[in-house]
Write an enzyme that holds these catalytic residues in place. Structure first.
Site, PDB file in Angstrom:
ATOM      1  N   GLU A 281       0.828  -1.218   0.000  1.00  0.00           N
ATOM      2  CA  GLU A 281       0.000   0.000   0.000  1.00  0.00           C
ATOM      3  C   GLU A 281       0.860   1.265   0.000  1.00  0.00           C
ATOM      4  O   GLU A 281       0.754   2.140   0.856  1.00  0.00           O
ATOM      5  CB  GLU A 281      -0.943  -0.013   1.211  1.00  0.00           C
TER       6      GLU A 281
ATOM      7  N   GLU B 111      -5.422  -7.666  -1.703  1.00  0.00           N
ATOM      8  CA  GLU B 111      -6.093  -7.711  -0.397  1.00  0.00           C
ATOM      9  C   GLU B 111      -7.558  -7.368  -0.594  1.00  0.00           C
ATOM     10  O   GLU B 111      -7.880  -6.391  -1.263  1.00  0.00           O
ATOM     11  CB  GLU B 111      -5.499  -6.701   0.597  1.00  0.00           C
TER      12      GLU B 111
END
Length: 460
Positions: free
Chosen positions: A159, A355
């Site tokens: 991320e 994810e």
């Protein structure tokens, strides 16, 4: 891509799974010294996957999963972050990877998942420092070279776009300072320079692939007001699209570049451009992202002169068209399809949802099975929308990784926020026996993968 190669699996970080925080020469990370509080655990045990990974891989394989995205802990390999190599740490990951391969599970490696070595955080304030940036590149090259014959897929940062908004300070090992926008852009620039150097290095090996990853925040304007539409577009550009553009093309968003010019930050972009000249093989083979929820932006809540990096935080309001999880995250499967399709349309690279999941309060009573129908509904709806992105929209998708197979502490250390298809018998303050208990969703997922593989065989 064929259905045989489509990756169904699970994502984790080492700090949330391994435990063994001071075992076999591991040095402390910034997470290892965080104390438990009323609503969270400490990070010292997690789910003890360090000693139980074979058991967990059996559960994955039995569910039909063929992929595991995990992190190699920087401070387990180099205890102080920039000094001597801990061979015991590398040998642990050697055994770990070999076990995955033995179970026919494709290893996908993430090199940084926010757990900065504590020594580097204390001495240099984390990734704001060029020294720490280069220490991370060194660590990454050591790991990549060591496992080059066993790992095909590499994700340098989890991320990575989180370095562009408020979470960037915590995620980068930044322990002190004004938390200024200048500091945030310096952290962001250092992460991009590190990505370029690592991606270039990955491409010096045959058959290896590297991809940048963002936490994708799908956003909708609160109304048809031009201000709501504009502020939402700007938030999307600064939070999502800027880093994706860099990963895919080597160029940052023109809007972000101009903002940097107007705020005396151009030298940071000059550093990035020089790095790209020095490391010409900085290309990305895929784009990875996490996706949990969408949000709505109300421009009237955004204070005048707020940086676009903070529009998302200031302007967020509830979407009354969507259901909400136990933890306030709004469930939007159609947004998942839109994210996949937009990303593929704009950048023309394979897309990798790395994810996706839902956290919930759950209790196991010692017998019976947890009936988590809400989790089944969440994953079913999201996977079905992904299939539409593939079959109808023409997106090239590598796979689907849930967060996660097994309950782990959340990003804030809360074990009670459970994401897994498998329950782990512990609470925030009671380790118990760490027994793994498959939930209803575990058995559903096993059958669902088989069904979707049949569809993928025709799609690809």
């Amino acid at each position: 891509m064929s259905e045989k190669n489509f990756l169904w699996g699970n994502s984790v970080s080492s700090m949330q799974t391994e435990g063994a925080w001071n075992v076999d020469g591991k040095g402390p990370s910034v997470y290892d010294v965080k104390a438990a509080d009323e609503e969270s655990s400490d990070w010292k045990v997690a789910i003890d996957e360090y000693h139980r990974y074979d058991e967990d891989f059996e559960l994955m394989a039995n569910a039909g999963m063929n992929c595991y995205r995990f992190q190699i802990s920087w401070s387990r390999v180099i205890p102080d972050g920039d000094g001597e190599i801990n061979e015991a740490g590398l040998q642990y990951y050697e055994r770990f990877i070999d076990s995955l391969i033995k179970h026919n599970i494709v290893p996908v490696v993430c090199l940084y998942h926010f757990d900065m070595p504590l020594t580097l955080a204390k001495n240099f304030n984390g990734l704001i420092s060029d020294h720490v940036r280069e220490a991370f590149v060194r660590f990454s090259k050591i790991v990549i070279e060591r496992f080059s014959e066993k790992i095909q897929y590499w994700i340098p940062f989890n991320e990575q776009n989180c370095m562009t908004f408020e979470e960037g300070f915590q995620n980068s090992g930044y322990l002190s300072g004004p938390k200024s926008i200048q500091d945030l852009y310096k952290i962001s620039a250092n992460s991009l320079i590190a990505y370029a150097k690592i991606a270039d290095f990955v491409h010096s090996f045959p058959n290896m692939k590297v991809g940048g990853m963002v936490a994708y925040q799908e956003m909708y304007p609160a109304s048809q007001s031009p201000e709501d539409v504009m502020y939402t577009r700007q938030a999307m550009e600064f939070v999502n699209e800027d880093f994706l553009s860099f990963f895919a093309t080597g160029q940052r968003s023109p809007e972000v570049i101009n903002y940097m010019k107007r705020n005396n930050l151009s030298s940071l972009n000059d550093d990035i451009n020089q790095c790209l000249l020095d490391y010409p093989n900085m290309t990305s083979d895929f784009l990875a992202f996490s996706y949990y929820y969408s949000l709505v932006i109300d421009s009237q809540l955004i204070i005048d002169k707020t940086e676009p990096n903070h529009f998302m935080t200031q302007g967020k309001i509830t979407n009354h068209h969507l259901k909400t999880s136990d933890f306030g995250w709004q469930i939007d499967a159609v947004g998942f399809r839109n994210t996949i399709t937009k990303m593929h349309n704009r950048f023309m690279l394979p897309v990798f949802p790395a994810e996706n999941g839902i956290g919930a309060f759950e209790k196991w009573q010692g017998t019976g099975r947890i009936e988590d129908d809400y989790r089944i509904a969440y994953h079913k709806d999201h996977i079905n929308e992904m299939m539409k992105a593939i079959q109808i929209d023409g997106a090239n998708v590598i796979g689907y990784l849930g967060w996660g197979l097994i309950d782990i502490p959340s990003s804030k250390g809360n074990v009670e926020k459970r994401y897994g298809f498998v329950y782990v018998n512990r609470s925030n303050h009671d380790i118990k026996d760490l027994k793994r208990i498959p939930k209803k969703s575990y058995f559903w997922f096993k059958e669902f993968i088989q069904e979707k593989n049949t569809v993928l065989r025709k799609a690809y």
